[in-house]
Design a protein around this motif. Structure first.
Motif, PDB file in Angstrom:
ATOM      1  N   ALA A  54      18.992   8.111   9.525  1.00  0.00           N
ATOM      2  CA  ALA A  54      18.600   9.246  10.355  1.00  0.00           C
ATOM      3  C   ALA A  54      17.911  10.303   9.504  1.00  0.00           C
ATOM      4  O   ALA A  54      16.954  10.942   9.930  1.00  0.00           O
ATOM      5  CB  ALA A  54      19.817   9.828  11.057  1.00  0.00           C
ATOM      6  N   LEU A  55      18.405  10.486   8.274  1.00  0.00           N
ATOM      7  CA  LEU A  55      17.827  11.522   7.427  1.00  0.00           C
ATOM      8  C   LEU A  55      16.522  11.085   6.766  1.00  0.00           C
ATOM      9  O   LEU A  55      15.588  11.859   6.638  1.00  0.00           O
ATOM     10  CB  LEU A  55      18.832  11.919   6.337  1.00  0.00           C
ATOM     11  CG  LEU A  55      20.084  12.639   6.842  1.00  0.00           C
ATOM     12  CD1 LEU A  55      21.096  12.799   5.719  1.00  0.00           C
ATOM     13  CD2 LEU A  55      19.709  13.996   7.412  1.00  0.00           C
ATOM     14  N   LEU A  56      16.445   9.814   6.315  1.00  0.00           N
ATOM     15  CA  LEU A  56      15.297   9.385   5.507  1.00  0.00           C
ATOM     16  C   LEU A  56      14.319   8.461   6.227  1.00  0.00           C
ATOM     17  O   LEU A  56      13.293   8.117   5.679  1.00  0.00           O
ATOM     18  CB  LEU A  56      15.790   8.638   4.260  1.00  0.00           C
ATOM     19  CG  LEU A  56      16.687   9.408   3.284  1.00  0.00           C
ATOM     20  CD1 LEU A  56      17.135   8.460   2.174  1.00  0.00           C
ATOM     21  CD2 LEU A  56      15.925  10.579   2.693  1.00  0.00           C
ATOM     22  N   GLY A  57      14.662   8.019   7.429  1.00  0.00           N
ATOM     23  CA  GLY A  57      13.879   6.939   8.037  1.00  0.00           C
ATOM     24  C   GLY A  57      12.538   7.368   8.616  1.00  0.00           C
ATOM     25  O   GLY A  57      12.216   8.547   8.687  1.00  0.00           O
ATOM     26  N   GLY A  58      11.758   6.372   9.056  1.00  0.00           N
ATOM     27  CA  GLY A  58      10.437   6.620   9.599  1.00  0.00           C
ATOM     28  C   GLY A  58      10.277   6.165  11.037  1.00  0.00           C
ATOM     29  O   GLY A  58       9.189   6.228  11.598  1.00  0.00           O
ATOM     30  N   SER A  59      11.378   5.709  11.641  1.00  0.00           N
ATOM     31  CA  SER A  59      11.269   5.324  13.044  1.00  0.00           C
ATOM     32  C   SER A  59      11.946   6.391  13.889  1.00  0.00           C
ATOM     33  O   SER A  59      12.470   7.357  13.355  1.00  0.00           O
ATOM     34  CB  SER A  59      11.900   3.965  13.272  1.00  0.00           C
ATOM     35  OG  SER A  59      13.251   4.012  12.879  1.00  0.00           O
ATOM     36  N   TYR A  60      11.926   6.230  15.203  1.00  0.00           N
ATOM     37  CA  TYR A  60      12.369   7.325  16.058  1.00  0.00           C
ATOM     38  C   TYR A  60      13.626   7.054  16.838  1.00  0.00           C
ATOM     39  O   TYR A  60      14.472   7.913  16.973  1.00  0.00           O
ATOM     40  CB  TYR A  60      11.231   7.701  17.020  1.00  0.00           C
ATOM     41  CG  TYR A  60      10.038   8.207  16.291  1.00  0.00           C
ATOM     42  CD1 TYR A  60       8.998   7.357  15.943  1.00  0.00           C
ATOM     43  CD2 TYR A  60       9.956   9.540  15.914  1.00  0.00           C
ATOM     44  CE1 TYR A  60       7.909   7.824  15.248  1.00  0.00           C
ATOM     45  CE2 TYR A  60       8.863  10.007  15.220  1.00  0.00           C
ATOM     46  CZ  TYR A  60       7.838   9.150  14.884  1.00  0.00           C
ATOM     47  OH  TYR A  60       6.764   9.616  14.192  1.00  0.00           O
ATOM     48  N   VAL A  61      13.741   5.859  17.408  1.00  0.00           N
ATOM     49  CA  VAL A  61      14.898   5.614  18.260  1.00  0.00           C
ATOM     50  C   VAL A  61      15.681   4.384  17.832  1.00  0.00           C
ATOM     51  O   VAL A  61      16.356   3.764  18.640  1.00  0.00           O
ATOM     52  CB  VAL A  61      14.475   5.450  19.748  1.00  0.00           C
ATOM     53  CG1 VAL A  61      14.102   6.771  20.345  1.00  0.00           C
ATOM     54  CG2 VAL A  61      13.322   4.465  19.865  1.00  0.00           C
ATOM     55  N   THR A  62      15.594   4.027  16.561  1.00  0.00           N
ATOM     56  CA  THR A  62      16.329   2.834  16.139  1.00  0.00           C
ATOM     57  C   THR A  62      17.751   3.194  15.720  1.00  0.00           C
ATOM     58  O   THR A  62      18.043   4.329  15.358  1.00  0.00           O
ATOM     59  CB  THR A  62      15.652   2.150  14.949  1.00  0.00           C
ATOM     60  OG1 THR A  62      15.510   3.112  13.896  1.00  0.00           O
ATOM     61  CG2 THR A  62      14.288   1.614  15.320  1.00  0.00           C
ATOM     62  N   ILE A  63      18.604   2.164  15.760  1.00  0.00           N
ATOM     63  CA  ILE A  63      19.987   2.305  15.304  1.00  0.00           C
ATOM     64  C   ILE A  63      20.165   1.359  14.120  1.00  0.00           C
ATOM     65  O   ILE A  63      19.687   0.226  14.155  1.00  0.00           O
ATOM     66  CB  ILE A  63      20.968   1.917  16.426  1.00  0.00           C
ATOM     67  CG1 ILE A  63      20.822   2.866  17.597  1.00  0.00           C
ATOM     68  CG2 ILE A  63      22.408   1.934  15.920  1.00  0.00           C
ATOM     69  CD1 ILE A  63      21.305   4.272  17.357  1.00  0.00           C
ATOM     70  N   SER A  64      20.819   1.851  13.088  1.00  0.00           N
ATOM     71  CA  SER A  64      21.009   1.024  11.900  1.00  0.00           C
ATOM     72  C   SER A  64      22.473   0.709  11.694  1.00  0.00           C
ATOM     73  O   SER A  64      23.337   1.526  11.964  1.00  0.00           O
ATOM     74  CB  SER A  64      20.494   1.756  10.663  1.00  0.00           C
ATOM     75  OG  SER A  64      19.525   2.694  11.016  1.00  0.00           O
ATOM     76  N   GLY A  65      22.702  -0.493  11.195  1.00  0.00           N
ATOM     77  CA  GLY A  65      24.078  -0.896  10.924  1.00  0.00           C
ATOM     78  C   GLY A  65      24.097  -2.332  10.474  1.00  0.00           C
ATOM     79  O   GLY A  65      23.055  -2.863  10.068  1.00  0.00           O
ATOM     80  N   PRO A  66      25.243  -2.971  10.531  1.00  0.00           N
ATOM     81  CA  PRO A  66      25.313  -4.371  10.109  1.00  0.00           C
ATOM     82  C   PRO A  66      24.575  -5.262  11.112  1.00  0.00           C
ATOM     83  O   PRO A  66      24.574  -4.997  12.297  1.00  0.00           O
ATOM     84  CB  PRO A  66      26.813  -4.668  10.106  1.00  0.00           C
ATOM     85  CG  PRO A  66      27.395  -3.674  11.034  1.00  0.00           C
ATOM     86  CD  PRO A  66      26.546  -2.466  10.997  1.00  0.00           C
ATOM     87  N   GLY A  67      23.942  -6.316  10.580  1.00  0.00           N
ATOM     88  CA  GLY A  67      23.151  -7.191  11.443  1.00  0.00           C
ATOM     89  C   GLY A  67      23.712  -8.602  11.496  1.00  0.00           C
ATOM     90  O   GLY A  67      24.665  -8.945  10.803  1.00  0.00           O
TER      91      GLY A  67
END
Lengths: 744, 289
Positions: A54-67
Motif C-alpha cells: 500500500a505504501l510503495l506499490g504502483g497499482s491502485y486496487v490490488t490486494i497483496s498476500g500469500p498466493g
C-alpha cells in the motif's frame, strides 16, 4: 487523487479492506498450513503485504498476500531443505523467501515487468490448472480428516477415488475422522453452492468466513453440550498466543548451496509471473480504468516478500481473487490494501483463541474449492472452442507441470506452443528469421487524428511486446487502426491481447479496429483463433469464418438497414472505366455492403499495381454509386497521384474561381472544364473540404469514392456511406438549381 | 529533355555490372531508360572475358532499346566481382552504381545478394538497387525519402528530388523516424504517457522545421510540381522506413548511406541491413562525393 478525495473515500476503503480481510484470514491460514509452515506465516505475509505494498506499490486496487502458485514449491522446500527436520526446513525456506524478495525487487528495478507477457495464453492456463489440481489433490485427504500423503501429484490425482473409499471405510471407526471429514465436506458444499443461497444477509459475509464460523460454532456447540470435540487436537489450527512466538527468523546457513538458490529463483520467477498476470487482470476490473505501474509494484512486492520472509511469513504476491472482491466492495485506492493488513493483525492478536477452534479440515475445504476453480473442466471446453491446438497445449503443460515442477512446465509449454506454430504454418523460418526484427510500424495519419499501426511477418507471444509497447505509447484515448495485411501469422495470445486492447481503449474513449485479417484462414470461428495466411486456402475462409471486422460490418448493416455480404463477388467491369483502376488489375472483391438510400455499394477491393505483378496485392475499401443521370467525368484527388495520367491524356489541373483553399488542397481534372466548374458548386466544394477524402472520380454515370488508400474500419465505412449520401444529395440539388437556371 | 533540370545532374556517369542471365534483357532496358531519364552516360561492365559473341549479344539488346546512345563504354574485366566493381567505380569516375536485387521464392520479396551488399557498403558513390527491372516501364509515382538528420542530408535530398523529378513522380514523402530513445520518457502509467506524447509532438515539430528549411534551399526546378509531404513515424531507426515504404507502396526509397560500417554494428544488425534483406521498393542510397 486529492487530499479531500482521499479522506472522503476512507470509509469505503476501510469497509472494503475489512471484507477482504475476512477472506484473507482463512486463506492465509490454509495456504500457510498447506505449505508446511506454521499457520501464522500466512497472516504475517498478508499483513506485511498489505502495509508495504500500500505504501510503495504502483497499482491502485490490488490486494497483496500469500498466493496459490507456490504452495507446492514451498512444501517441497520445507520438507527437503531441512533434511527431514521440518522446523529447520521452515527456517531455510524463509531464507529462500527473503532472497526471492530481493530478486523480485531487482526484476522491478530492471523493468522486467514485461517478462510475464512472454508466456503464451494457453500455457499459462495449463500451468494454473496444474497448480489447482496439485492444491486440490494435496488437500483432499485432509478435508476428509485423513492424513495427507506424499508423492507425485499426478499419481495422487489418479488415486483420488481411493481416498474417498478410505474415508468411507475408516470413518465409522474413528469419530475424529468422521467429524473432521463431515465438517470438511459440509464446508465444501457451502463454498460450492454459495451463490445459490439467495438470502441478502447471508451474502454480506463471504463464504470462507461462513466456513470459519461454522467450524467455530461446532466447537462451541460441543463445549456447551459438554461433549468433548471428537476431532483430535492435532487436527486443529495451532496459533500461538503471543506475538513473539509468531515471528520466526530465517536461517541463512545454506546460502552457498544451489538448492537454496534454486528455490529462491523459482519463488522469484513464479511469484513475479503470478503477480504480473494478476495486476494486468485487475487493471481490467478497475472501474476508473487506471493503468498500473507494474514495475513499481514488483519493487514493492519484492520488499514485502523480503520483510515477510524475514519475519517468518510466506512470499507476497498480488492475488486476483481477493483483489476482485476488493473492487466489488468499491475500494478505489491503496488504503484498502493497508486496512486489510491491519484488520488481519487485529484478528490474529485478539482472536487467536477463537481461531484455534477451527479444524484443518475446514481450511482444507477452502483450498480444495480454490483448486477446483483453478482447474475447472469448463476451461478445457473454452480452449477447444478457440482451437484444437490450444487444448493440446493446455493439457500438455498441465501434465508436465504436475509431473515435474512449475518452471519446467511453463517453459516446456511455451516450447510446445512454438512447435505448434511451426506445424500450423509449415514455415519455421518465418519465425526464426524475423524473431529479432522489429515488425511494428506506427504513425499518425495525415489530416486525421487516427493512428495507423502495421504489423508484418508474424505476431505471436514471442514478439507481442512490440505491438503492445506501440499501442501503450499511443494512449487509450486515441483512434487506432491495426493492419494485419502484411502479417502472415497471428496466434491466439496476440488475438486475445488485441481484444483486451479493444476493450480497454473503448472504456477510455478511444477505439481500436483491426483490418487485414479477413483473408487469413482460421482454425475455428472463435475470435481468438489463430490466424494463418501461409497456407493456400485463403479464399474459402472469407465465407465461413468471420473476422471481428466482418462481424462488426454485419452488425452495423443490420442496424442501419444495409445489405451485407462477406463473400467474393464477381468483378463489375464498370470499375475499369475509372482512371484509378485503369492500370490496376482487380484480383477479387469481398465484404460488399449496399446502402438502399443512396444506392451506394461499399466493397473491399484487392488489386495489383503495375504489370507483371510487380507488387503484392494492394487492398482498398471503395464506395461506388451508379448515377441516375450523367454528369461530366472528372478526377478529384488530394495528392495529385493521378495527375500524370491525366497530363498524358491532356487534362491539366482545373481551378475553381473563388475557392483558393480548395484549389490548393485538391487536384481536379477532366475533359470538360466548363461543365466541371459548374458542377462544383459552393455546397459541393464545402462538403468536400470538410470531409477527409482521398479520391472522388466520376466516369460519367458512376462515382468512385475512396476515403483512404487502405481498408477501412467499420466506423470509417459508416462515415463513407453517409458521405456518399450527402454527395448524392448535393449533386441532386445542384442539378435542380442548374436546370432551373437553364429553364430561366 | 529539360535543360534547366539536367544542369543539376548528380549522376553524370552511371555504371551497371551485367551478367548473362535470363533477366539481362529487362535489366538493360531498365538501366538504359534510367540513363535517359537522368541524362547520364551509361557504362556497362562485365566481370569476365570479352568474346565476340558476348559483345554482339549485348550490343544487340542495347540497340533494341529506345535510347541506345546513352551507352558510351563497354568494359570487360576478369577478377573478383566485388573488387572489380569497387575499383571500377573509382577508376571510371562513376557517380551512380546500379545493382539488381534477387527475388525471394515467395515472389513478392526481394533481397540483396552478398556481392551487392558488400558493394553497397564499400563504394564511395551513390548506389541504386532495382527490384524488378522490366522491358516496359512501370511508372514511378511515389517517392519516400529518409529525413534522418545527418551531415549529408542536404545532398541526399538533392539527389532524391533530382531522381523523383526525372522519374516523373508526383509525390515525395519525407519520413522522419523518431526513435523511442530520443523521446526519453519511459511509459509506465498514465502520467508518463502524457509526458511522452507531449515530448513526441515537440520532436515532430522540430523535425518538420528542420526538413522544411533544407527543402527551401533546393533549386526550385527540383521540387517543381512534386507534392512534398512530411511524415513522422515512431519506430526503430532504419527499419521503420522500409516498413513504411511497403505500407504506402512507394516506388522508390531514398536513404543516406550507413556511416558506421564496423563489423560490430553489422552483427547487431541495424540500419540498412533490415531493408537490404527485404526491399520494399527500388532503393537509392546516397553518398556525397
Amino acid at each position: 487523487m486529492t487530499r479531500n478525495q482521499f479522506i472522503s473515500s476512507l470509509p469505503k476503503n476501510l469497509f472494503a479492506g475489512f471484507v477482504v480481510s475476512l477472506i484473507a484470514l482463512p486463506l492465509g491460514l490454509s495456504l500457510a498450513v498447506a505449505s508446511g509452515m506454521p499457520a501464522t506465516a500466512g497472516i504475517v505475509s498478508a499483513v506485511v503485504g498489505g502495509v508495504v505494498v500500500a505504501l510503495l506499490g504502483g497499482s491502485y486496487v490490488t490486494i497483496s498476500g500469500p498466493g496459490y502458485s507456490l504452495v507446492v514449491v514451498l512444501l517441497t522446500a520445507v520438507t527437503t531443505l531441512g533434511g527431514g527436520d521440518l522446523f529447520l526446513g521452515y527456517t531455510h525456506t524463509l531464507a529462500a523467501i527473503t532472497l526471492a524478495g530481493v530478486l523480485i525487487s531487482l526484476l522491478g528495478v530492471l523493468r522486467m515487468g514485461k517478462l510475464a507477457e512472454f508466456f503464451p495464453a494457453s500455457a499459462i492456463e495449463g500451468m494454473l490448472a496444474a497448480i489447482g489440481l496439485s492444491l486440490l489433490v494435496k488437500q483432499f485427504p485432509i478435508m476428509l480428516g485423513l492424513e495427507a500423503g506424499d508423492g507425485n501429484p499426478l499419481i495422487k490425482l489418479l488415486k483420488l477415488p481411493l481416498v474417498v473409499t478410505e474415508f468411507v471405510q475408516s470413518a465409522p471407526e474413528s469419530a475424529s475422522t468422521l467429524a473432521a471429514g463431515l465438517l470438511g465436506v459440509v464446508s465444501l458444499v457451502i463454498l460450492l453452492f454459495n451463490s445459490s443461497i439467495r438470502n441478502r444477509y447471508y451474502q454480506q459475509i463471504p463464504s470462507p468466513m461462513w466456513v470459519i464460523l461454522l467450524a467455530v460454532g461446532y466447537s462451541y456447540y460441543c463445549q456447551l453440550r459438554g461433549i468433548e470435540n471428537p476431532i483430535r487436537p492435532e487436527l486443529f489450527i495451532q496459533l500461538p498466543d503471543s506475538v513473539e512466538s509468531m515471528i520466526y527468523h530465517p536461517n541463512f546457513d545454506l546460502i552457498n548451496s544451489w538448492g537454496l538458490w534454486s528455490v529462491a529463483i523459482t519463488i522469484a520467477v513464479i511469484g513475479s509471473v503470478e503477480s504480473l498476470l494478476s495486476i494486468k487482470a485487475v487493471d481490467n476490473l478497475d472501474p476508473q480504468r487506471r493503468r498500473s505501474n507494474a514495475n513499481k509494484d514488483l519493487r514493492a512486492l519484492g520488499v514485502a516478500t523480503a520483510i515477510s520472509g524475514f519475519l517468518g511469513g510466506l512470499n507476497v504476491v498480488t492475488v486476483i481473487s481477493r483483489s476482485s472482491v476488493n473492487v466489488t466492495q468499491q475500494a478505489n485506492n491503496r488504503s484498502s490494501n493497508f486496512f486489510h493488513g491491519m484488520f488481519l493483525l487485529l484478528f490474529i492478536l485478539f482472536f487467536s483463541k477463537l481461531l484455534n477452534r477451527v479444524p484443518l479440515s475446514a481450511l482444507a475445504a477452502i483450498l480444495v474449492y480454490t483448486g477446483y476453480k483453478l482447474a475447472h473442466p469448463l476451461k478445457l471446453v473454452a480452449a477447444v472452442k478457440v482451437g484444437k491446438e490450444q487444448l493440446l497445449i493446455l493439457i500438455a503443460t498441465s501434465l508436465i507441470t504436475l509431473s515435474t515442477n512449475i518452471i519446467t512446465g511453463i517453459f516446456l509449454g511455451t516450447l510446445i506452443t512454438l512447435l505448434s506454430h511451426f506445424v500450423i504454418t509449415r514455415r519455421p523460418l518465418l519465425f526464426l528469421l524475423h524473431l529479432f526484427q522489429p515488425n511494428v510500424l506506427a504513425f499518425k495519419e495525415k489530416d486525421t487524428d487516427s493512428f495507423y499501426v502495421s504489423v508484418k511477418y508474424f505476431c505471436s507471444f514471442l514478439n507481442l511486446f512490440k505491438l503492445k509497447s506501440k499501442l501503450d505509447a499511443i494512449g487509450a484515448t486515441k483512434t487506432v487502426v491495426i493492419d494485419f495485411s502484411l502479417c502472415e501469422f497471428v496466434d491466439h495470445s496476440a488475438m486475445q491481447t488485441v481484444e483486451n486492447y479493444i476493450a480497454s481503449f473503448e472504456k477510455k474513449g478511444g477505439t481500436v479496429s483491426t483490418i487485414g485479417l479477413d483473408l487469413h484462414g482460421a482454425s475455428s470461428s472463435h475470435p481468438f483463433a489463430v490466424r494463418n495466411l501461409t497456407t493456400e486456402n485463403t479464399l474459402g475462409s472469407i465465407e465461413k469464418l468471420f473476422s471481428r471486422r466482418q462481424e462488426n460490418l454485419s452488425k452495423m448493416s443490420k442496424e442501419y438497414g444495409w445489405e451485407y455480404c462477406a463473400k467474393n463477388q464477381p468483378i463489375d467491369p464498370s470499375l475499369y472505366r475509372f482512371l484509378f483502376f485503369e492500370t490496376k488489375p482487380i484480383v477479387h472483391i469481398y465484404n460488399t455492403l449496399v446502402d438502399p438510400i443512396s444506392n451506394g455499394v461499399v466493397q473491399d477491393i484487392v488489386f495489383n499495381e503495375g504489370e507483371f505483378i510487380a507488387r503484392e496485392s494492394a487492398r482498398v475499401t471503395a464506395l461506388t454509386i451508379k448515377l441516375e443521370s450523367n454528369i461530366p467525368s472528372f478526377v478529384l484527388d488530394k495528392e495529385g497521384l493521378l495527375d500524370r495520367l491525366n497530363a498524358i491524356a491532356g487534362f491539366g489541373d482545373l481551378t475553381v474561381e473563388g475557392h483558393n483553399y480548395f484549389n490548393r488542397k485538391f487536384h481536379l481534372s477532366g475533359s470538360q472544364p466548363d461543365k466541371i466548374r459548374s458542377l462544383f458548386s459552393k455546397e459541393l466544394i464545402f462538403l468536400i473540404e470538410s470531409s477527409p477524402i482521398y479520391l472522388i472520380e466520376s466516369s460519367g454515370n458512376e462515382l468512385l469514392i475512396l476515403k483512404k488508400d487502405r481498408l477501412l474500419s467499420p466506423t470509417e465505412v459508416k462515415a463513407l456511406v453517409y458521405f456518399g449520401r450527402e454527395l448524392i444529395e448535393t449533386l441532386a440539388c445542384n442539378s435542380i438549381s442548374s436546370n432551373r437556371e437553364i429553364s430561366n | 529533355m529539360n535543360q534547366s533540370l539536367h544542369q543539376h545532374n548528380p549522376f553524370k556517369r552511371m555504371l551497371f555490372g551485367f551478367a548473362f542471365s535470363p533477366s539481362l534483357e529487362s535489366n538493360l532496358h531498365e538501366v538504359v531508360r534510367l540513363a535517359e531519364f537522368f541524362d547520364s552516360e551509361l557504362i556497362l561492365l562485365h566481370v569476365g572475358e570479352k568474346t565476340e559473341e558476348k559483345q554482339k549479344k549485348v550490343s544487340s539488346i542495347v540497340d533494341a532499346t529506345a535510347s541506345s546512345s546513352r551507352v558510351c563504354e563497354y568494359h570487360w574485366i576478369t577478377g573478383d566481382p566485388h573488387t572489380t566493381l569497387l575499383d571500377s567505380t573509382e577508376s571510371l569516375s562513376i557517380d551512380l552504381l546500379v545493382l539488381g536485387a534477387v527475388q525471394h521464392e515467395s515472389l513478392f520479396r526481394f533481397y540483396v545478394g552478398s556481392v551487392a551488399r558488400k558493394l553497397t557498403r564499400s563504394v564511395k558513390c551513390s548506389v541504386l538497387l532495382l527490384i524488378k527491372p522490366a522491358v516496359e516501364r512501370v511508372a514511378c509515382k511515389n517517392v519516400v525519402i529518409s529525413g534522418f538528420k545527418t551531415s549529408t542530408l542536404p545532398n541526399t535530398l538533392f539527389q532524391a528530388f533530382y531522381s523523383a523529378q526525372c522519374l516523373g513522380a508526383n509525390k515525395a514523402t519525407i519520413v522522419e523516424e523518431i526513435a523511442n530513445k530520443s523521446v526519453k520518457v519511459i511509459v509506465d502509467d498514465d502520467r508518463s504517457l502524457i509526458r511522452s506524447l507531449r515530448k513526441k509532438r515537440v520532436l515532430e515539430a522540430e523535425e518538420n522545421r528542420r526538413v522544411a528549411e533544407l527543402i527551401d534551399q533546393l533549386p526550385a526546378v527540383l521540387t517543381d510540381s512534386i507534392s512534398v509531404q512530411k511524415q513522422a513515424i515512431f519506430g526503430k531507426r532504419g527499419y521503420s522506413i522500409g516498413h513504411y515504404a511497403e505500407v504506402t507502396r512507394a516506388d522508390l526509397l531514398v536513404m543516406d548511406a550507413p556511416v558506421k560500417t564496423s563489423l560490430l554494428s553489422r552483427i547487431i544488425t541495424r540500419d540498412i541491413e533490415f531493408i537490404l534483406s527485404d526491399l520494399p521498393s527500388d532503393l537509392l542510397i546516397c553518398r556525397a562525393k
